[in-house]
Design a protein around this motif. Structure first.
Motif, short mmCIF file in Angstrom:
data_model
loop_
_atom_site.label_atom_id
_atom_site.label_comp_id
_atom_site.label_asym_id
_atom_site.label_seq_id
_atom_site.Cartn_x
_atom_site.Cartn_y
_atom_site.Cartn_z
N LYS A 54 -5.85 -1.12 4.48
CA LYS A 54 -4.85 -0.52 3.81
C LYS A 54 -4.83 -1.18 2.31
CE LYS A 54 -2.28 0.82 7.93
NZ LYS A 54 -2.77 1.90 8.08
N HIS A 81 -12.21 1.75 -0.42
CA HIS A 81 -10.68 2.35 -0.10
C HIS A 81 -10.82 2.93 1.20
CE1 HIS A 81 -6.57 4.27 -0.62
NE2 HIS A 81 -6.60 3.33 -1.69
N ARG A 167 -2.00 6.47 -2.74
CA ARG A 167 -1.67 6.08 -1.35
C ARG A 167 -0.20 6.45 -1.25
NH1 ARG A 167 -4.44 1.56 -2.63
NH2 ARG A 167 -2.59 0.46 -3.12
N SER A 171 1.60 8.82 1.44
CA SER A 171 2.60 8.45 2.35
C SER A 171 3.64 9.45 2.33
CB SER A 171 2.94 7.01 1.96
OG SER A 171 4.08 6.24 2.62
#
Length: 178
Positions: A54, A81, A167, A171
């Motif tokens: 992560k 990544h 990210r 999320s």
């Protein structure tokens, strides 16, 4: 790879190199020196060998034989990544917005098993993501040469910010769907 390495390390590296160039059009690399093709792939392989889950790993550099074992007239951006949508698109769009030409972009996705210390224990084709493997993007981008260390460091921070935004958006989308 087989002429420079032996044993398990050679098998691991050879598998990576094969997948690294698997979807690259031959015309994109036919004029490259074998040493540089080898060096570019092994550079990213070594860079991807250790990564905390992560987290993004990013480096921006001008490869030279003495320091990196290969040479390019371009600046290289390497990214490792967790695989997710819009990584390549977001970084490419930003480079384009800055007026920076992308000369080569290679983006294999691997199924990676890592130890608790972040060391890659195996890297297989992305379709082989069983046994707890995580899909990881390994991105190699060659761009217009960025002549100073300060500019390259600034670019590295900019790429890290873009990846963080991707990210965060992922999320946010996941949290809003619950």
């Amino acid at each position: 790879v087989q002429t420079r390495m032996s044993g398990k390390k050679a098998a691991f590296a050879e598998s990576f190199v094969r997948r690294f160039y698997e979807n690259v059009a031959p015309g994109d690399i036919v004029s490259e020196e074998t040493e540089d093709l080898y060096g570019a792939a092994l550079s990213l392989w070594g860079f991807a060998a250790n990564r905390k889950p992560k987290t993004a790993k990013v480096r921006v550099y001008n490869p030279g034989f003495d320091q990196h074992g290969w040479h390019s007239t371009h600046t290289v951006i390497e990214i490792v990544h967790d695989d997710m949508p819009f990584l390549v698109d977001s970084v490419s769009a930003d480079l384009n917005h800055q007026g920076i030409t992308i000369h080569q972009l290679i983006h294999p996705v691997f199924a990676v098993n890592r130890g608790k210390d972040g060391k890659a224990l195996s890297m297989a084709a992305a379709a082989d993501d069983g046994n707890g493997a995580v899909r990881e993007s390994c991105i190699h981008i060659q761009i217009d040469e960025q002549p100073t260390e300060a500019v390259r460091k600034e670019m590295e921070q900019r790429v890290r910010g873009i990846l963080s935004d991707v990210r965060d958006r992922k999320s946010t989308r996941l949290n809003s769907s619950h």
